[in-house]
Structure formats: structure tokens, C-alpha cells
Design an enzyme around this catalytic site. Structure first.
Site, short mmCIF file in Angstrom:
data_model
loop_
_atom_site.label_atom_id
_atom_site.label_comp_id
_atom_site.label_asym_id
_atom_site.label_seq_id
_atom_site.Cartn_x
_atom_site.Cartn_y
_atom_site.Cartn_z
N THR A 117 8.86 -37.42 -67.30
CA THR A 117 8.88 -35.98 -67.03
C THR A 117 7.61 -35.40 -67.31
OG1 THR A 117 9.80 -33.56 -67.02
CG2 THR A 117 10.41 -35.44 -68.60
N ASP A 118 6.96 -34.60 -66.61
CA ASP A 118 5.83 -33.82 -67.08
C ASP A 118 6.19 -32.94 -68.20
OD1 ASP A 118 7.23 -31.69 -65.69
OD2 ASP A 118 5.73 -31.12 -64.45
N GLU A 119 7.40 -32.80 -68.49
CA GLU A 119 7.66 -31.89 -69.58
C GLU A 119 7.39 -32.45 -71.09
OE1 GLU A 119 11.69 -29.94 -69.50
OE2 GLU A 119 11.43 -29.82 -67.25
N TYR A 144 15.73 -31.66 -74.47
CA TYR A 144 15.71 -32.32 -73.28
C TYR A 144 14.21 -33.09 -73.24
CZ TYR A 144 14.36 -33.94 -68.48
OH TYR A 144 13.95 -34.77 -67.51
N LYS A 148 13.03 -37.03 -73.97
CA LYS A 148 12.32 -37.82 -72.69
C LYS A 148 11.12 -38.39 -73.43
CE LYS A 148 13.06 -38.57 -69.13
NZ LYS A 148 13.84 -39.65 -68.34
N HIS A 270 11.80 -21.35 -73.20
CA HIS A 270 11.61 -21.43 -72.11
C HIS A 270 10.04 -21.85 -71.60
CE1 HIS A 270 12.13 -19.71 -67.41
NE2 HIS A 270 11.76 -21.07 -67.32
P1 NAD Z 1 20.68 -36.26 -62.69
O1 NAD Z 1 21.11 -35.56 -63.96
O2 NAD Z 1 21.05 -35.96 -61.33
O3 NAD Z 1 21.29 -37.79 -62.65
C1 NAD Z 1 21.28 -38.53 -63.75
C2 NAD Z 1 22.11 -39.88 -63.51
O4 NAD Z 1 22.12 -40.70 -64.86
C3 NAD Z 1 23.60 -39.41 -63.16
O5 NAD Z 1 23.94 -40.21 -62.00
C4 NAD Z 1 24.34 -39.95 -64.15
O6 NAD Z 1 25.87 -40.13 -64.29
C5 NAD Z 1 23.49 -40.96 -65.00
N1 NAD Z 1 23.82 -41.34 -66.37
C6 NAD Z 1 23.65 -40.18 -67.31
N2 NAD Z 1 23.86 -40.80 -68.49
C7 NAD Z 1 24.00 -42.11 -68.28
C8 NAD Z 1 24.05 -43.02 -69.23
N3 NAD Z 1 24.54 -42.88 -70.62
N4 NAD Z 1 24.45 -44.40 -68.97
C9 NAD Z 1 24.29 -44.47 -67.41
N5 NAD Z 1 24.07 -43.72 -66.54
C10 NAD Z 1 23.93 -42.29 -67.19
O7 NAD Z 1 19.16 -36.69 -62.98
P2 NAD Z 1 17.83 -36.59 -62.06
O8 NAD Z 1 17.40 -35.19 -61.71
O9 NAD Z 1 18.21 -37.46 -60.92
O10 NAD Z 1 16.83 -37.19 -62.82
C11 NAD Z 1 16.65 -38.70 -62.98
C12 NAD Z 1 15.47 -38.94 -63.86
O11 NAD Z 1 14.24 -38.53 -63.35
C13 NAD Z 1 15.42 -38.53 -65.25
O12 NAD Z 1 15.05 -39.54 -66.13
C14 NAD Z 1 14.94 -37.18 -65.22
O13 NAD Z 1 14.38 -37.09 -66.93
C15 NAD Z 1 13.49 -37.69 -64.41
N6 NAD Z 1 13.05 -36.53 -63.83
C16 NAD Z 1 13.77 -35.54 -63.34
C17 NAD Z 1 13.01 -34.54 -62.55
C18 NAD Z 1 13.68 -33.34 -61.93
O14 NAD Z 1 13.11 -32.60 -61.22
N7 NAD Z 1 15.06 -33.59 -61.44
C19 NAD Z 1 11.51 -34.49 -62.65
C20 NAD Z 1 10.85 -35.59 -63.42
C21 NAD Z 1 11.58 -36.43 -63.88
O1 TDX Z 2 19.33 -20.16 -62.60
C1 TDX Z 2 18.18 -20.35 -62.70
N1 TDX Z 2 17.22 -19.58 -62.98
C2 TDX Z 2 15.91 -19.93 -63.11
O2 TDX Z 2 15.22 -18.81 -63.35
C3 TDX Z 2 17.98 -21.75 -63.38
C4 TDX Z 2 18.95 -23.01 -63.37
C5 TDX Z 2 16.63 -22.03 -63.69
N2 TDX Z 2 15.74 -20.94 -63.78
C6 TDX Z 2 14.45 -21.21 -64.10
C7 TDX Z 2 14.00 -22.23 -65.48
C8 TDX Z 2 12.86 -23.01 -64.98
O3 TDX Z 2 11.72 -22.19 -65.21
O4 TDX Z 2 13.78 -22.30 -62.97
C9 TDX Z 2 12.86 -23.18 -63.23
C10 TDX Z 2 13.54 -24.67 -62.97
O5 TDX Z 2 14.75 -24.83 -63.65
P1 TDX Z 2 15.54 -25.91 -63.76
O6 TDX Z 2 15.84 -26.37 -62.20
O7 TDX Z 2 16.69 -26.11 -64.66
O8 TDX Z 2 14.41 -27.06 -64.02
P2 TDX Z 2 13.16 -27.30 -65.21
O9 TDX Z 2 13.93 -26.97 -66.70
O10 TDX Z 2 11.98 -26.92 -64.87
O11 TDX Z 2 13.41 -28.95 -65.61
C11 TDX Z 2 13.52 -29.75 -64.27
O12 TDX Z 2 12.16 -30.45 -64.02
C12 TDX Z 2 11.63 -31.36 -64.67
C13 TDX Z 2 14.28 -30.94 -64.48
O13 TDX Z 2 15.81 -30.32 -64.77
C14 TDX Z 2 14.17 -31.94 -65.32
O14 TDX Z 2 15.03 -32.93 -65.45
C15 TDX Z 2 12.60 -32.31 -65.05
O15 TDX Z 2 12.20 -33.35 -66.09
#
Ligand code: NAD
Ligand code: TDX
Length: 328
Positions: A117-119, A144, A148, A270
Site C-alpha cells: 500500500t501507499d500508506e 496497519y 504493511k 489520521h
Molecule cells: P480485505 O480485508 O477485503 O481482504 C483480505 C482477505 O485476506 C480476506 O479474504 C481475508 O479472509 C484474508 N485473510 C486475512 N487474514 C488472513 C490470514 N491470516 N490467512 C489467510 N487469509 C487471510 O482486503 P483488501 O482491501 O482486498 O486488500 C488486499 C490487499 O491489498 C492487502 O494486502 C492490502 O494491504 C492491500 N491494499 C489494499 C488497498 C485498498 O484500498 N483496499 C490499497 C492498497 C493495498
Molecule cells: O466512515 C468513514 N468516514 C471517513 O471519513 C470511514 C470508514 C473513513 N473515512 C475516511 C478515512 C480516510 O481518510 O475516509 C478515508 C478512507 O478511509 P478507509 O476506507 O478506511 O481507507 P484508508 O484508511 O485510506 O485505507 C485504505 O487505503 C489504503 C485501505 O483500507 C487500506 O487497506 C489501503 O492500504
């Protein structure tokens, strides 16, 4: 692949299966609260198979890695708010789980791609002219993002010390179908669909660099196909918007007044702004995003949540109860 029953992972399986119908995809997923086998409904069972299990289980990981060509690691504990109330599962899955996979790919000399992730780079000021690049120093803020970052460091160390064949990608915020209702965009859409008011943290000036999940996954496929081993690639689609703008756009598309939401207390620590420079991916691998119009991507996503109530309704009450306890 790991985490194939989650949001990005399940969308990856669909795209990979469409683009490479000959691939056999073995998914290892623990099916935590964030994983749902229904996300894989309709896929050919002779091509896609799900094993329920933990990436920290080294015997199971060893057995599965031995028989595959490549490991793509999506599984993680992924939600910042959860990491602030209960950090341990983040340390366990994101760090110990990644370690377990790395040891298996080292043993069996398999290709490995790490989804990050970019975080991990921390946050930017609103007026900073720079964006995150592959050379930006790591400075994570939350449990988190620090776990990562820790997992990225393990991958880099395993590349340098043991010569594993690996690549890393760091992507910005994804949106699209099958995203859990705990996350910002689905939470607001489903609140509106239920007649509840959306919740904006703090002032809503925080900026995220939104990318459609299919664009993230097409970039991962490009890296698997053409990426240079040992390299890191930033994935982003120039989608910077602040949370207030995104929320107002959702309200407008859903026929609500633009101010029909509540301000709630801010997330501790945040991050203010994320922004990605994806030049390396574009210039070296020729990747381009397809979903460059956020309005149409978000409209399609709203339609998906409208048409798939049975998918998200069972998750909603418990998720909102957690937020209520946090005052958010
Ligand atoms: P998600 O939470 O929707 O899904 C995570 C999946 O991993 C689930 O199916 C869960 O059951 C599985 N999991 C969790 N712990 C596990 C374990 N110990 N063993 C096996 N499986 C396990 O997450 P997502 O949003 O789909 O993110 C997927 C990946 O992308 C992550 O690595 C996250 O850090 C990265 N990522 C997410 C975002 C975003 O915006 N959501 C952005 C950049 C990177
Ligand atoms: O109810 C809300 N209100 C609100 O203002 C929630 C749930 C979030 N927020 C804000 C917090 C963040 O600034 O919105 C923005 C996005 O929040 P999230 O969806 O929780 O995402 P973020 O914390 O930015 O992280 C996401 O992007 C990077 C993913 O959850 C991560 O897994 C990924 O690495």
C-alpha cells in the site's frame, strides 16, 4: 494466491481468470470477517479452487507453495480503524504471515509478488508538490501501515539476502464491487441505501488517490508478466480527491442533498494525504488505467451495492455497532 476471497483478491481472480483462462488458481484464505467465498461464485471450479486456511500455518503454506508456479500475496488485515482498537491480528497476519510465505518461496524457489500500500510512506501535506515514488522513505503512521511496511521490509531483505525472485507493488485507495462496508465508500453508499446519514471523519479535507480495483489488478498482472525481479512499482491513477468531495459526489449521484451527512470525530493519527506517481509502471511496463473517469466508476459501484443488498446487508449491523462504540 492468498486473500482471494477478499475485496481486491476476488476481483483479481475474476480478471486473471478472464485474461488467462488456462491458469489454475489456488486460493489460500482464512475467511476472516473480511473474506467471503460468495465473492468467487460463478467461477469455473476446475480453474479456481479455495483452501480455507491461515497464511501463518507453515505446514499448509509449504504444501500449497510446493505445487505452484508463483505466489501472489494479497491476504492482510486491511482496515486502519480495526488496527487502532486491536493491533495484534495485524502483526500476526501482515508480518508473521508474510514471513511464512517468504520462507516457503525461498525453499521452493518460486516467483513471489507482494501486494502493498501507499500508506507505508506516511502522509503528505495538502500543498506538497511531490507524490510518492518507489524511492520515498518509509514513514508509516498506523498499526496497519506499520505492519504493511514491516512486511515490505521482509520482502526486500529476502530478495537481497536470499535472492528470492520477487516484486512489490504499492497501490493507493481502491474502490469497486465487493468492498467491505467498513471502508469509506461502501459505508457511505450503504448508509444512504438504508436511509441513514453518511459519516465524515473530522473536516473531510483528507485526500486519497482513488483507483478502480480492476486498474490495480491489471497493473499486478502487468508486473507478473513483464515486471523486473527485485523491483518495486507504485500503482496509481491520478485520482486525488478529498473525502468531502467524494461524499458530496456520492450524495449527488444518489439523489440526496449534498450536505445530508454527519461530521463525526476524527480517526486518531489520521493520515492527511496520499498521492502516487506511477510513472515507472507506465513508462517501463506500458500500463495505463482504464477507469479514468471517477464519476462513471463510482456510479457503477453505487449500482453494484444497490443490486447486491443480500451481499452486504448481513455485514452492516455489526460494522455500524463497532463504529457507534468508537463514536464514529
Ligand atoms: P480485505 O480485508 O477485503 O481482504 C483480505 C482477505 O485476506 C480476506 O479474504 C481475508 O479472509 C484474508 N485473510 C486475512 N487474514 C488472513 C490470514 N491470516 N490467512 C489467510 N487469509 C487471510 O482486503 P483488501 O482491501 O482486498 O486488500 C488486499 C490487499 O491489498 C492487502 O494486502 C492490502 O494491504 C492491500 N491494499 C489494499 C488497498 C485498498 O484500498 N483496499 C490499497 C492498497 C493495498
Ligand atoms: O466512515 C468513514 N468516514 C471517513 O471519513 C470511514 C470508514 C473513513 N473515512 C475516511 C478515512 C480516510 O481518510 O475516509 C478515508 C478512507 O478511509 P478507509 O476506507 O478506511 O481507507 P484508508 O484508511 O485510506 O485505507 C485504505 O487505503 C489504503 C485501505 O483500507 C487500506 O487497506 C489501503 O492500504
Amino acid at each position: 494466491m492468498t486473500g482471494g476471497a477478499g475485496f481486491i483478491g476476488s476481483n483479481f481472480v475474476r480478471l486473471a481468470n478472464k485474461q488467462n483462462p488456462d491458469w489454475q488458481i489456488e486460493i489460500l484464505d482464512k475467511l476472516t470477517y473480511a473474506g467471503n467465498p460468495q465473492n468467487l461464485d460463478g467461477l469455473d471450479p476446475t480453474k479456481v479452487h479455495l483452501t480455507k486456511g491461515d497464511i501463518c500455518d507453515n505446514e499448509l503454506v509449504d504444501t500449497l507453495v510446493k505445487d505452484c508456479d508463483a505466489v501472489i500475496h494479497f491476504a492482510a488485515e486491511s482496515h486502519n480503524d480495526n488496527s487502532l482498537t486491536s493491533p495484534w491480528p495485524f502483526v500476526e497476519t501482515n508480518i508473521v504471515g508474510t514471513y511464512t510465505l517468504l520462507e516457503a518461496v525461498r525453499k521452493y524457489e518460486k516467483r513471489y509478488h507482494h501486494i502493498s500500500t501507499d500508506e507505508v510512506y506516511g502522509d503528505l501535506e495538502l500543498d506538497d508538490p511531490h507524490k510518492f515514488t518507489e524511492d520515498t522513505p518509509y514513514m508509516p503512521s498506523s498499526p496497519y501501515s506499520s505492519t504493511k511496511a514491516g512486511s515490505d521490509h521482509l520482502v526486500r531483505a529476502w530478495i537481497r539476502s536470499f535472492g528470492i525472485q520477487a516484486t512489490i507493488s504499492n497501490c493507493s485507495n481502491n474502490y469497486g464491487p465487493y468492498q467491505h462496508v467498513e471502508k469509506f465508500i461502501p459505508r457511505q453508499i450503504t448508509n444512504i441505501l438504508l436511509g441513514d446519514r453518511p459519516k465524515l471523519y473530522g473536516s473531510g479535507e483528507n485526500v486519497r488517490d482513488w483507483i478502480h480495483v480492476d486498474d490495480h489488478n491489471s497493473a499486478v498482472l502487468a508486473i507478473l508478466d513483464k515486471g523486473k525481479l527485485s523491483e518495486t512499482y507504485m500503482i496509481g491513477a491520478n485520482g486525488e480527491k478529498n473525502n468531502k468531495e467524494v461524499l458530496e459526489q456520492i450524495l449527488e449521484i444518489m439523489g440526496q442533498p449534498k450536505d445530508a451527512y454527519d461530521h463525526v470525530s476524527d480517526r486518531p493519527g489520521h493520515d492527511l494525504r496520499y498521492a502516487i506517481d506511477a510513472s515507472k509502471l507506465k513508462n517501463e511496463l506500458g500500463w495505463q488505467p482504464k477507469y479514468t473517469d471517477f464519476a462513471s466508476g463510482i456510479t457503477a459501484t453505487i449500482e453494484w451495492y444497490k443490486n447486491n443488498r443480500s451481499w452486504w446487508e448481513p455485514l452492516k449491523a455489526q460494522t455500524e455497532k463497532k463504529y457507534q462504540e468508537l463514536g464514529r
